[in-house]
Every structure is written in structure tokens, then in C-alpha cells.
Design a protein around this motif. Structure first.
Motif, PDB file in Angstrom:
ATOM      1  N   VAL A  31       0.838  -1.200   0.000  1.00  0.00           N
ATOM      2  CA  VAL A  31       0.000   0.000   0.000  1.00  0.00           C
ATOM      3  C   VAL A  31       0.874   1.250   0.000  1.00  0.00           C
ATOM      4  CG1 VAL A  31      -1.704   1.308   1.313  1.00  0.00           C
ATOM      5  CG2 VAL A  31      -1.913  -1.170   1.121  1.00  0.00           C
ATOM      6  N   TRP A  32       1.966   1.189   0.756  1.00  0.00           N
ATOM      7  CA  TRP A  32       2.836   2.367   0.835  1.00  0.00           C
ATOM      8  C   TRP A  32       3.355   2.796  -0.526  1.00  0.00           C
ATOM      9  CZ3 TRP A  32       6.404   0.704   5.547  1.00  0.00           C
ATOM     10  CH2 TRP A  32       5.591   0.590   6.682  1.00  0.00           C
ATOM     11  N   MET A  33       3.693   1.804  -1.362  1.00  0.00           N
ATOM     12  CA  MET A  33       4.190   2.124  -2.712  1.00  0.00           C
ATOM     13  C   MET A  33       3.249   3.085  -3.413  1.00  0.00           C
ATOM     14  SD  MET A  33       5.043  -1.630  -4.226  1.00  0.00           S
ATOM     15  CE  MET A  33       6.303  -2.681  -3.503  1.00  0.00           C
ATOM     16  N   VAL A  34       1.959   2.743  -3.344  1.00  0.00           N
ATOM     17  CA  VAL A  34       0.939   3.520  -4.025  1.00  0.00           C
ATOM     18  C   VAL A  34       0.827   4.902  -3.391  1.00  0.00           C
ATOM     19  CG1 VAL A  34      -1.445   3.513  -4.823  1.00  0.00           C
ATOM     20  CG2 VAL A  34      -0.290   1.348  -4.347  1.00  0.00           C
ATOM     21  N   LEU A  35       0.760   4.872  -2.060  1.00  0.00           N
ATOM     22  CA  LEU A  35       0.534   6.086  -1.292  1.00  0.00           C
ATOM     23  C   LEU A  35       1.646   7.110  -1.490  1.00  0.00           C
ATOM     24  CD1 LEU A  35      -1.852   6.373   0.509  1.00  0.00           C
ATOM     25  CD2 LEU A  35      -0.386   5.905   2.467  1.00  0.00           C
ATOM     26  N   MET A  36       2.878   6.637  -1.396  1.00  0.00           N
ATOM     27  CA  MET A  36       4.023   7.541  -1.510  1.00  0.00           C
ATOM     28  C   MET A  36       4.034   8.215  -2.882  1.00  0.00           C
ATOM     29  SD  MET A  36       7.070   5.429   0.410  1.00  0.00           S
ATOM     30  CE  MET A  36       6.981   3.995  -0.640  1.00  0.00           C
ATOM     31  N   THR A  37       3.734   7.419  -3.906  1.00  0.00           N
ATOM     32  CA  THR A  37       3.771   7.959  -5.261  1.00  0.00           C
ATOM     33  C   THR A  37       2.687   9.003  -5.464  1.00  0.00           C
ATOM     34  OG1 THR A  37       4.449   5.746  -5.915  1.00  0.00           O
ATOM     35  CG2 THR A  37       3.956   7.291  -7.675  1.00  0.00           C
ATOM     36  N   ILE A  38       1.489   8.683  -4.976  1.00  0.00           N
ATOM     37  CA  ILE A  38       0.387   9.634  -5.143  1.00  0.00           C
ATOM     38  C   ILE A  38       0.663  10.892  -4.333  1.00  0.00           C
ATOM     39  CG2 ILE A  38      -2.067  10.028  -4.724  1.00  0.00           C
ATOM     40  CD1 ILE A  38      -2.551   7.099  -5.352  1.00  0.00           C
ATOM     41  N   LEU A  39       1.190  10.717  -3.135  1.00  0.00           N
ATOM     42  CA  LEU A  39       1.507  11.866  -2.274  1.00  0.00           C
ATOM     43  C   LEU A  39       2.489  12.804  -2.975  1.00  0.00           C
ATOM     44  CD1 LEU A  39       1.525  13.350   0.485  1.00  0.00           C
ATOM     45  CD2 LEU A  39       3.360  11.804   1.190  1.00  0.00           C
ATOM     46  N   GLY A  40       3.556  12.253  -3.518  1.00  0.00           N
ATOM     47  CA  GLY A  40       4.563  13.092  -4.167  1.00  0.00           C
ATOM     48  C   GLY A  40       4.105  13.631  -5.506  1.00  0.00           C
ATOM     49  N   GLY A  41       3.296  12.866  -6.209  1.00  0.00           N
ATOM     50  CA  GLY A  41       2.840  13.284  -7.537  1.00  0.00           C
ATOM     51  C   GLY A  41       3.207  12.238  -8.560  1.00  0.00           C
ATOM     52  N   LYS A  42       2.207  11.456  -9.001  1.00  0.00           N
ATOM     53  CA  LYS A  42       2.557  10.392  -9.930  1.00  0.00           C
ATOM     54  C   LYS A  42       2.806  10.940 -11.324  1.00  0.00           C
ATOM     55  CE  LYS A  42      -2.235   8.870 -10.428  1.00  0.00           C
ATOM     56  NZ  LYS A  42      -3.104   7.710 -10.558  1.00  0.00           N
TER      57      LYS A  42
END
Ligand SMILES: Nc1ncnc2c1ncn2[C@@H]1O[C@H](COP(=O)(O)OP(=O)(O)OP(=O)(O)O)[C@@H](O)[C@H]1O
Ligand SMILES: [Mg+2]
Lengths: 320, 247
Positions: free
Chosen positions: A249-260
């Protein structure tokens, strides 16, 4: 062709600061070496997730599978090959990378024809299934997991070793992906994201492109799995190797947080997420899961474009 | 002139709806062919059948003499047969220049051949074609931010970038500012004469298609109603009736 990277002028400055931190950080802050190593692991997680999720528009919840394959490949090789520690580790990493890429080719051929939410759900199932298989397979220690051999060096050296290895991996991943996104392949990924039927109808070979993209992610995840398993010293099928509910889940979250789909977004997301987590996690006692859930809601509601996307939008608005 | 595209007795059903019934049509090398017909007469469906979007139920389709009825869209495109969409399809989050770059013919290549930067010549060609359709100033704008009419023009330029032998255009003037339509007709003609692209154009604007096409086919209720020169089709009683809803 200028790609949207904000702030554009200081790309090299950011890179220089990060490189300096990567090289000198573990020396200056030896007590934090393990935390910094995990930080680079998170950067690899986010960068590899972004290849499909951000650039190609395929939200995968199954990338954790490649990490897990990397964990087990290294553990099995190091257990059975009868090699000294570093030779065994090297061979294990190669095996993890190769197996992960093979898995990406097989899963990709089977699943990358599925679109949208169905792909997301399908890959979620993939991650769960992999964990269950590993937990029931005696050859890899079944439910009790596997222990990795002891690092042979002096006390404290081990942390530095994995810190630098993971930094090197994250840096290679970043530089390679940055180059790839500057080629026609990068444009092809974006085209698939924006309108796959159009890309097909314009003669692009979309299926091989998608499989190669997933394989590139799998390659780096496989290596990261071998390194992480050795750093942690022990792999549990569900809580380390195929940890879909945390790492996955973190993989997804971190990317969306920073800007995919942005150059620095995944890196930034990984930094913010990891630092916040390290600062507040222990302090939150039993409430981590709740906090994580809350964080997901906050990110999705307030930062659907991520921080980099938000900055780029703001810049565009002030420019016009 | 030899036949570039031959549609032979094609029938296409969607459940109970027969969208095309026993349709035959020929597009000759180098011409501009027109396809007209009232709403729902099966024009767009025929484009879908030709470009592999769906399989046909009966009949066969030949491009340069070879059957393409069983091919998927991508291989058909690589043969040099392309379409545009009535609702337009562009890559919305990419800039116009990027849309052009990835539409180049060399992007048909094997996946590893894509691992190279866009060649300067391709970028120049993209710029030239954007200028050709009047979108050069929008080159660094996101394609999704363009108006509907501008997106139609971009989609047309992307198709030319792909260097097709035959281009099927689904209502190219829909949504275009009426004052710009004459300019667009001129560009369609130049694509045909200067770039050597054979065209098959669906068009609702009678003035446009009468002006543009060398030959016209009219569909009604999924069947070919009439075909011939613009004058012949215009003077055909059945065509008039079909448009007035009598037929
Ligand atoms: N995917 C589909 N599924 C079911 N029915 C369809 C589908 N596509 C088209 N049809 C039906 O087939 C018939 C022909 O439609 P088509 O879009 O080909 O007409 P058209 O001539 O392009 O009309 P227009 O001038 O309005 O664009 C219509 O009755 C339409 O409802
Ligand atoms: Mg139509």
C-alpha cells in the motif's frame, strides 16, 4: 521537449543534495543508517510503482510480488548454494532480478490486457495469493519464514553496507527511469495511459511495451527484495516478503503523495512518508493503522495530483 | 486507378441491430471518397469494421489486395490504414508536440527501438504539421486543454504524422469554427495531392463533401443507397428522401 518538472531550474541542485546526503548521511548519522537504508528502499518502491501507476496508467497493487520473489530468491540461494556470504548475496540478487522479470513477463502477458479497476483488483489478488503460497510451502520455510545468513563484517559495518547498496540501487533506478522517460518509450507509456485504444489504432505495439515496463519495475524490486531481506535478517511470508498491507500500500501512497507521473514526485513522496512515519509511528502506539487510513483519505482528497502536480498547477496558474 | 480499399458485402450486427447490411464499397488509389448518410445509418460502424475495431459478421475487406478483416487495429495501422474518431481521440495529458512525436511512423517499431530520444527530424516534422493545421502556437499546451475543434485538427495532424496510405476521417469539420472550414477543406485537399494520402471522409456538411469528394457513397439504414459523382448523388431522388426521412 521540456517535460513538466518543478522546480525546473534546480533539478541538478536537488540531485546534488540527495547524492551528498546518500553518500555522507550514513557516516554523519551512523545511528540512523538503518532508517536511511529503509528510506532508499521506499524510494525504489515509489519509483517502480510510478512506472505503471503514474506513467502508464495501470494501478498495480501486486508489485509487492516482485519484492517478495527477490526476498525468497536470495534467501534460498544463500541457504543452498554453499557460497561465502558476499558471493551468495550477489548470486541471490541476480536470481531475484531474473525471477522477478520472468514473473513480470508471465503476469504481464496474462493480466496487462485487463483495464482499469479490474487490473487493480486482479493484481491485489496476485499479492495475496503469493503470500499464501509462500506461507504454505515447506521448501521456503512455510509460515515460519526464512532466516538469512549472518553478515560477516564488524558491528555497524552491516548497516552501512545495506545503506549504501540500497542508495546505489535507488540512484540507478532513478537515473535509468529518468532516461527512459525522455525517450519515445516514455511517450508511448503516456500514450497508453491517456488513450490505449488510440495508441493501438496508431500502430503502437502496446502489449510488448506494457510488459517491458512492468519488467523494468520488477527488475529493481527483485534486487531490492534480496537486499532488504538480508538487511532485516529474516523474512516472514506475509509481513515482510509479500507485505501487501504495508509495503504494497505504501508504494501507491508515496507515489500519489509526491505526484505520480512526475520526475521527483515518487522520491519526494517516499521522503515525506518515511520521515513522517519514523517520527510519529512509535508515538502513535496502537493507532498506526488508523493514522495510515486517515493519511490515505487526506492524500486522495486534498492531493489527488500529489505535491508535484499541485506545484505545477500553481505555477501554471501564476504564469498565465 | 486501382482499388486501394475494397469492402465486399460486409454485414455487422450489434445484438439485434443490423448496423451494416451487405455493404460494398471501393476506394481507389489517390482519390478523395466521401461517405454520407443520415444519423445512425452505419457510417462510423463501417469505419470500425475497416480498421479492426470489431470483427465483421459477414463479408470481407481488402487493403492493397490483401484481406484485413481478421486483423487487429494496430497491425492494420502499420499497413498504412488509419482512422480518426467522430468524438476525437488524442492523448489529453501530453503536449501537442508530444502527441505528434509519438504518432510518428517510427513508433511502429519494435519495443526496444523505442528506447531512443525523439529524433530532431521527427520533432521538426511534428512542428511543421502542427503549423500546417494552424496549431503551432499550441505546441507546448496540453492536448486536453484544446477546444473540440482544435482537438479535431490535432488528431488530423497526428494521423498525417503517421504517413498513412489511406486515412478515414469521421466528420473532420464537426466542431470547427465555420470561418475556418474553407481552410480545412484546402488542407484536406493538400494532404491528398501533396502528401499523397488517399482519403475516405464521413461528412454531414453537404457543401463540404460536394466540394471535396471525387466520388460519394450514401448509406441509409445500414445499406448502400446510392453511389457516384457528387452531382449524381446530389440529384438522386432516394438520397434526398433518405435525408428527409421518407425512405
Ligand atoms: N457499439 C455499439 N453497440 C450497439 N449498437 C451500436 C454500436 N455502435 C453503433 N450502434 C448502432 O448501430 C447503428 C449505426 O450507428 P453508427 O454510429 O455507425 O451510425 P453513423 O452513421 O455513424 O451515425 P452518426 O451520423 O450519428 O454518426 C445505430 O443504430 C447505432 O445505435
Ligand atoms: Mg458516426
Amino acid at each position: 521537449m521540456s517535460r513538466a518538472t518543478f522546480p525546473r531550474l534546480s533539478d541538478w541542485h536537488i540531485a546534488a543534495v540527495l547524492a551528498l546526503f546518500g553518500l555522507a548521511g550514513p557516516f554523519l548519522l551512523p545511528t540512523l543508517a538503518t532508517q536511511i537504508a529503509f528510506l532508499w528502499l521506499m524510494v525504489v518502491f515509489a519509483l517502480t510503482w510510478d512506472m505503471l501507476g503514474g506513467r502508464m496508467g495501470y494501478n498495480s497493487f501486486g508489485n509487492i510480488v516482485f519484492f517478495g520473489i527477490g526476498c525468497y530468491a536470495a534467501a534460498v540461494i544463500q541457504r543452498d548454494a554453499g557460497l561465502p556470504y558476499f558471493e551468495g548475496l550477489a548470486l541471490g540478487l541476480v536470481a531475484g532480478a531474473v525471477l522477478s522479470v520472468l514473473a513480470a513477463i508471465v503476469f504481464g502477458a496474462a493480466m496487462l490486457g485487463i483495464r482499469g479497476h479490474y487490473f487493480a483488483i486482479g493484481t491485489l489478488g496476485l499479492g495475496i495469493a503469493a503470500g499464501e503460497i509462500a506461507a504454505g510451502w515447506d521448501y521456503v520455510g512455510a509460515g515460519s519464514g526464512m532466516a538469512l545468513p549472518l553478515y560477516p563484517g564488524e558491528l555497524g559495518e552491516r548497516e552501512l553496507f545495506f545503506c549504501y547498496s540500497l542508495f546505489a540501487l535507488a540512484a540507478c533506478c532513478f537515473l535509468l527511469f529518468r532516461w527512459i522517460y525522455s525517450t519515445r518509450f516514455g511517450l508511448a507509456l503516456n500514450a497508453i495511459r491517456d488513450d490505449q485504444d488510440k495508441a493501438d489504432a496508431m500502430g503502437l505495439r502496446t502489449t510488448p511495451i506494457k510488459i517491458v515496463a512492468w519488467s523494468l519495475s520488477a527488475f529493481f524490486l527483485g534486487i531490492s527484495g534480496g537486499l532488504a531481506a538480508n538487511m532485516i535478517g529474516f523474512i516472514d511470508p506475509r509481513d515482510v516478503a509479500f507485505a501487501g498491507a504495508t509495503y504494497g500500500v505504501w508504494m501507491v501512497l508515496m507515489t500519489i503523495l509526491g505526484g505520480k507521473g512526475t520526475l521527483w514526485g515518487p522520491v519526494l513522496g517516499a521522503f515525506i512518508f518515511h520521515v513522517t512515519q519514523e517520527l510519529f509511528w512509535t508515538w502513535l502506539l496502537g493507532w498506526q493503522r488508523v493514522a495510515l487510513g486517515l493519511l490515505i483519505v487526506l492524500i486522495v482528497v486534498f492531493f489527488p495530483q500529489g505535491i508535484m502536480g499541485w506545484l505545477a498547477e500553481r505555477r501554471a496558474r501564476t504564469a498565465s | 486507378m486501382s482499388a486501394l480499399l475494397e469492402v465486399k458485402n460486409v454485414t455487422k450486427r450489434f445484438g439485434g441491430v443490423v448496423a451494416n447490411r451487405d455493404v460494398s464499397l471501393t476506394v481507389r488509389q489517390g482519390e478523395i471518397a466521401g461517405l454520407i448518410g443520415p444519423n445512425g445509418s452505419g457510417k462510423t460502424t463501417l469505419f470500425g469494421s475497416i480498421t479492426g475495431a470489431h470483427a465483421v459478421d459477414e463479408g470481407d475487406i481488402f487493403f492493397e489486395g490483401g484481406s484485413i478483416a481478421h486483423l487487429r487495429p494496430a497491425p492494420i495501422a502499420r499497413l498504412g490504414l488509419l482512422r480518426t474518431w467522430q468524438q476525437t481521440r488524442i492523448y489529453g495529458e501530453m503536449t501537442c508536440a508530444e502527441n505528434m512525436a509519438i504518432s510518428a511512423r517510427e513508433a511502429h517499431g519494435h519495443v526496444f527501438s523505442l528506447l531512443r530520444p525523439v529524433p530532431a527530424a521527427t520533432r521538426r516534422k511534428g512542428d511543421d504539421l502542427l503549423a500546417f493545421v494552424g496549431l503551432h502556437e499550441k505546441k507546448d499546451d496540453k492536448a486536453g486543454s484544446l477546444s473540440f475543434g482544435q482537438q479535431k485538427l490535432l488528431e488530423f495532424a497526428m494521423a498525417l504524422m503517421n504517413e498513412p496510405k489511406l486515412l478515414l476521417l469521421d466528420e473532420p469539420t464537426a466542431g470547427i469554427n465555420p470561418t475556418l472550414i474553407n481552410g480545412l477543406i484546402d488542407r484536406l485537399r493538400r494532404a491528398n495531392t501533396e502528401l499523397g494520402v488517399t482519403l475516405l471522409v464521413i461528412e454531414h456538411n453537404m457543401r463540404v463533401i460536394m466540394n471535396l469528394a471525387h466520388r460519394i457513397t450514401c448509406l441509409a439504414h445500414g445499406e448502400v443507397l446510392a453511389e457516384g459523382t457528387p452531382n449524381e448523388v446530389r440529384d438522386d431522388r432516394r438520397v434526398l428522401d433518405a435525408y428527409l426521412g421518407v425512405a
